[in-house]
Motif scaffolding. Structure first.
Motif, mmCIF file in Angstrom:
data_model
loop_
_atom_site.group_PDB
_atom_site.id
_atom_site.type_symbol
_atom_site.label_atom_id
_atom_site.label_comp_id
_atom_site.label_asym_id
_atom_site.label_seq_id
_atom_site.Cartn_x
_atom_site.Cartn_y
_atom_site.Cartn_z
ATOM 1 N N VAL A 1 0.843 -1.192 0.000
ATOM 2 C CA VAL A 1 0.000 0.000 0.000
ATOM 3 C C VAL A 1 0.882 1.246 0.000
ATOM 4 C CG1 VAL A 1 -1.577 1.332 1.452
ATOM 5 C CG2 VAL A 1 -1.951 -1.114 1.141
ATOM 6 N N ASP A 2 0.474 2.268 -0.747
ATOM 7 C CA ASP A 2 1.158 3.565 -0.722
ATOM 8 C C ASP A 2 0.077 4.625 -0.856
ATOM 9 O OD1 ASP A 2 2.751 5.776 -0.868
ATOM 10 O OD2 ASP A 2 3.939 5.116 -2.588
ATOM 11 N N ALA A 3 -0.317 5.242 0.260
ATOM 12 C CA ALA A 3 -1.496 6.118 0.226
ATOM 13 C C ALA A 3 -1.429 7.178 1.310
ATOM 14 C CB ALA A 3 -2.769 5.287 0.401
ATOM 15 N N THR A 4 -2.154 8.262 1.067
ATOM 16 C CA THR A 4 -2.428 9.280 2.076
ATOM 17 C C THR A 4 -3.916 9.193 2.399
ATOM 18 O OG1 THR A 4 -0.662 10.757 1.327
ATOM 19 C CG2 THR A 4 -2.471 11.748 2.569
ATOM 20 N N VAL A 5 -4.227 9.047 3.674
ATOM 21 C CA VAL A 5 -5.619 8.859 4.093
ATOM 22 C C VAL A 5 -6.004 9.973 5.058
ATOM 23 C CG1 VAL A 5 -7.282 7.317 5.178
ATOM 24 C CG2 VAL A 5 -5.392 6.348 3.845
ATOM 25 N N HIS A 6 -7.012 10.749 4.695
ATOM 26 C CA HIS A 6 -7.529 11.808 5.573
ATOM 27 C C HIS A 6 -8.585 11.188 6.493
ATOM 28 C CE1 HIS A 6 -5.640 15.355 3.635
ATOM 29 N NE2 HIS A 6 -5.619 14.563 2.582
ATOM 30 N N LEU B 1 -7.562 9.174 15.970
ATOM 31 C CA LEU B 1 -6.361 8.359 15.813
ATOM 32 C C LEU B 1 -6.657 6.864 15.935
ATOM 33 C CD1 LEU B 1 -3.762 10.537 17.768
ATOM 34 C CD2 LEU B 1 -4.650 10.785 15.439
ATOM 35 N N SER B 2 -7.670 6.499 16.720
ATOM 36 C CA SER B 2 -8.044 5.087 16.785
ATOM 37 C C SER B 2 -8.614 4.620 15.455
ATOM 38 C CB SER B 2 -9.053 4.846 17.915
ATOM 39 O OG SER B 2 -8.460 5.085 19.171
ATOM 40 N N ASN B 3 -9.315 5.512 14.760
ATOM 41 C CA ASN B 3 -9.846 5.151 13.447
ATOM 42 C C ASN B 3 -8.768 5.157 12.367
ATOM 43 O OD1 ASN B 3 -12.457 4.505 14.083
ATOM 44 N ND2 ASN B 3 -13.244 6.568 13.754
ATOM 45 N N ALA B 4 -7.589 5.689 12.681
ATOM 46 C CA ALA B 4 -6.463 5.570 11.752
ATOM 47 C C ALA B 4 -5.863 4.167 11.792
ATOM 48 C CB ALA B 4 -5.384 6.597 12.097
ATOM 49 N N GLN B 5 -6.223 3.404 12.823
ATOM 50 C CA GLN B 5 -5.592 2.095 13.029
ATOM 51 C C GLN B 5 -5.637 1.166 11.817
ATOM 52 O OE1 GLN B 5 -7.420 -0.583 15.920
ATOM 53 N NE2 GLN B 5 -5.407 -1.298 16.522
ATOM 54 N N PRO B 6 -6.800 0.927 11.190
ATOM 55 C CA PRO B 6 -6.793 -0.026 10.074
ATOM 56 C C PRO B 6 -5.885 0.414 8.931
ATOM 57 C CG PRO B 6 -8.917 1.093 10.249
ATOM 58 C CD PRO B 6 -8.157 1.418 11.488
ATOM 59 N N LYS C 1 3.355 1.975 2.782
ATOM 60 C CA LYS C 1 3.472 3.260 3.472
ATOM 61 C C LYS C 1 2.122 3.966 3.457
ATOM 62 C CE LYS C 1 5.289 6.979 1.560
ATOM 63 N NZ LYS C 1 6.271 7.952 0.988
ATOM 64 N N VAL C 2 1.726 4.489 4.612
ATOM 65 C CA VAL C 2 0.492 5.266 4.725
ATOM 66 C C VAL C 2 0.797 6.551 5.478
ATOM 67 C CG1 VAL C 2 -1.763 5.374 5.855
ATOM 68 C CG2 VAL C 2 -1.146 3.354 4.544
ATOM 69 N N VAL C 3 0.275 7.657 4.963
ATOM 70 C CA VAL C 3 0.423 8.967 5.602
ATOM 71 C C VAL C 3 -0.940 9.400 6.143
ATOM 72 C CG1 VAL C 3 1.079 11.381 5.275
ATOM 73 C CG2 VAL C 3 2.282 9.574 4.006
ATOM 74 N N ILE C 4 -0.972 9.787 7.425
ATOM 75 C CA ILE C 4 -2.187 10.316 8.049
ATOM 76 C C ILE C 4 -1.957 11.800 8.318
ATOM 77 C CG2 ILE C 4 -3.846 10.123 9.932
ATOM 78 C CD1 ILE C 4 -3.680 7.552 8.326
ATOM 79 N N PRO C 5 -2.538 12.700 7.507
ATOM 80 C CA PRO C 5 -2.323 14.134 7.713
ATOM 81 C C PRO C 5 -2.873 14.616 9.063
ATOM 82 C CG PRO C 5 -3.216 13.702 5.532
ATOM 83 C CD PRO C 5 -3.349 12.429 6.315
ATOM 84 N N ASP C 6 -2.258 15.693 9.593
ATOM 85 C CA ASP C 6 -2.731 16.406 10.786
ATOM 86 C C ASP C 6 -2.654 15.582 12.062
ATOM 87 O OD1 ASP C 6 -3.432 18.653 9.148
ATOM 88 O OD2 ASP C 6 -5.304 17.661 8.615
ATOM 89 N N TRP C 7 -1.796 14.562 12.088
ATOM 90 C CA TRP C 7 -1.609 13.799 13.334
ATOM 91 C C TRP C 7 -1.010 14.749 14.371
ATOM 92 C CZ3 TRP C 7 -2.297 8.244 13.520
ATOM 93 C CH2 TRP C 7 -2.003 7.683 14.767
ATOM 94 N N PRO C 8 -1.655 14.933 15.527
ATOM 95 C CA PRO C 8 -1.181 15.940 16.482
ATOM 96 C C PRO C 8 0.129 15.535 17.155
ATOM 97 C CG PRO C 8 -3.020 14.704 17.399
ATOM 98 C CD PRO C 8 -2.879 14.253 15.975
#
Length: 438
Positions: free
Chosen positions: A20-25, A255-260, A271-278
């Motif tokens: 996987v190679d993605a950015t997920v909002h 952030l818990s919903n970023a888990q999957p 690689k996965v990018v999660i924008p705005d991670w505090p």
């Protein structure tokens, strides 16, 4: 009785053909959104919630507050700022009927609010909500002066007879089955005549990060809170009576919903990018950075967000999840795909969540060929070669995402009622297939 077709429909879990190679909002935090709604409703002036989560649980909370007289206006801000809710406090009133669905935050946070209403407020919900413990909140409110009719069940359905105010003061509870018992009293405590002093008397408190979240958010709207961490007595929280300020709050991603999505990078070596991670947060999901790194990944927190990369190998783990129990289903799914056994500890309280998550995970992973056994307070998982089949969700959103994680590595997994993810993660199927480039 009619059955919602979405509850029986089978969703073919997408199988990953490569890394996987993605950015997920990821949408906003349910835990932050629902706490913010309660505090804004109890404030002395209007407030704003920007980028709130719009999911079943948060919409139930908003509608429940509206039934008690709170005005909540919805709109969309300038480009890039997203949706907003403007909350205009009003005199809380009944008669009202609150549908809690199966949302723990709604069924536990709102009865203390209802004691402040002028009139009766009836609480009802999904059949599973009748099985979830509420005795900690009910008994505490009675000790603080409230009148509640529950026919002795310590559970829903029930009616709170609001008197327009509550005396408050000291109260002792056993919150070992849910930290929400503590949070519920603290959130409304500033509006009680004497404030509130909550003393936990029981075994270890689960999900402490959620109590810290409650305290941080109370302090941010002007409440004075004394906690064990600030030099107070162990297991005692005190809230001083006083007015709450209206705030302009931007909701953090959940952030818990970023888990999957992070798990997808781990199990596919991608690689996965999660924008705005505090960079600083009280959300339990922040612990994923440590746990998934221990299981074989690596992460970097940048100004843009979190970059998580899998190594191509997934390792077992021995970990106490007592403070972050909601992460257990996703971690169990990854552990079932690992190269060594895992032991997940400290989560006996998950038997009282949306479903008995320990029994459900054991049954569903084993029916795909796994080797999971329940322990007194968790799971022991010995990885085996898995095969396709139906993964039942028990109307539990985190069971659905756990099955989707397994489906990445195992062909032929079908998720029953993937629509249940709408409880906290709207549009999960589209986010998931979008991550895979479908």
């Amino acid at each position: 009785m009619t059955v919602n077709p979405a509850h029986t429909a089978l969703w073919p879990a997408p199988h990953a053909s490569g890394a996987v190679d993605a950015t997920v909002h990821v949408p906003g935090s349910k835990s932050v959104t629902n706490r913010a709604l309660v505090l804004a409703a109890l404030a002395s002036e209007p407030g704003w919630l920007r980028r709130p989560l719009r999911s079943r649980d948060t919409l139930l909370m908003a509608e429940a507050l509206r039934t008690m007289g709170v005005e909540i206006e919805e709109g969309v801000g300038p480009e890039g700022t997203g949706e907003f809710w403007r909350v205009i406090p009003a005199g809380l009133r009944g008669p009202a009927t609150v549908d809690v669905g199966n949302a723990g935050t709604v069924m536990r946070f709102l009865p203390p609010v209802a004691t402040l209403a002028d009139g009766t407020v009836r609480f009802d919900g999904d059949p599973r909500s009748y099985e979830r413990p509420l005795h900690g909140v009910i008994d505490a409110l009675r000790a603080l002066g409230a009148r509640i009719d529950d026919d002795g069940r310590g559970a829903l359905p029930m009616t709170v007879h609001g008197g327009g105010a509550l005396e408050g003061g000291p109260v002792e509870i056993d919150a070992s089955s849910s930290s929400q018992f503590v949070s519920s009293l603290l959130l409304s405590g500033p509006r009680f005549n004497q404030g509130v002093e909550v003393r936990h008397n029981g075994s270890a408190l689960p999900s402490m990060p959620h109590i810290r979240m409650t305290v941080d958010m109370l302090r941010a709207v002007g409440a004075q809170v004394d906690t064990p961490e600030s030099g107070g007595e162990p297991n005692v929280w005190r809230v001083t009576p006083g007015a709450l300020l209206g705030r302009d709050l931007t909701i953090e991603p959940d952030l818990s919903n970023a888990q999957p999505f992070l798990a997808a990078a781990l199990v596919t070596g991608g690689k996965v990018v999660i924008p705005d991670w505090p960079s600083r947060t009280t959300q339990p999901g922040d612990r994923l950075r440590e746990i998934f790194t221990d299981m074989g990944g690596s992460c970097e927190l940048t100004d843009y967000g979190l970059v998580f990369t899998g190594s191509g190998a997934v390792h077992g783990i021995d970990v106490d999840l007592g403070e972050v129990g909601e992460l257990t289903p996703g971690i169990a799914a990854v552990a079932a795909l690992a190269d060594s056994p895992s032991t997940l500890r400290g989560v006996a309280h998950l038997r009282l969540h949306e479903t008995d998550r320990l029994a459900a995970l054991t049954k569903e992973i084993n029916e795909l060929g796994g080797d999971v056994t329940e322990t007194a307070d968790g799971l022991h998982i010995r990885p085996r070669r898995l095969h396709g089949g139906v993964f039942h969700t028990y109307e539990d959103h985190r069971m659905a995402t756990a099955g989707a994680i397994i489906g990445l590595a195992v062909e032929g997994v079908q998720i029953e009622n993937v629509a249940t993810t709408a409880k906290t993660l709207p549009d999960f199927p589209d986010l998931w297939t979008g991550m895979l480039g479908a």
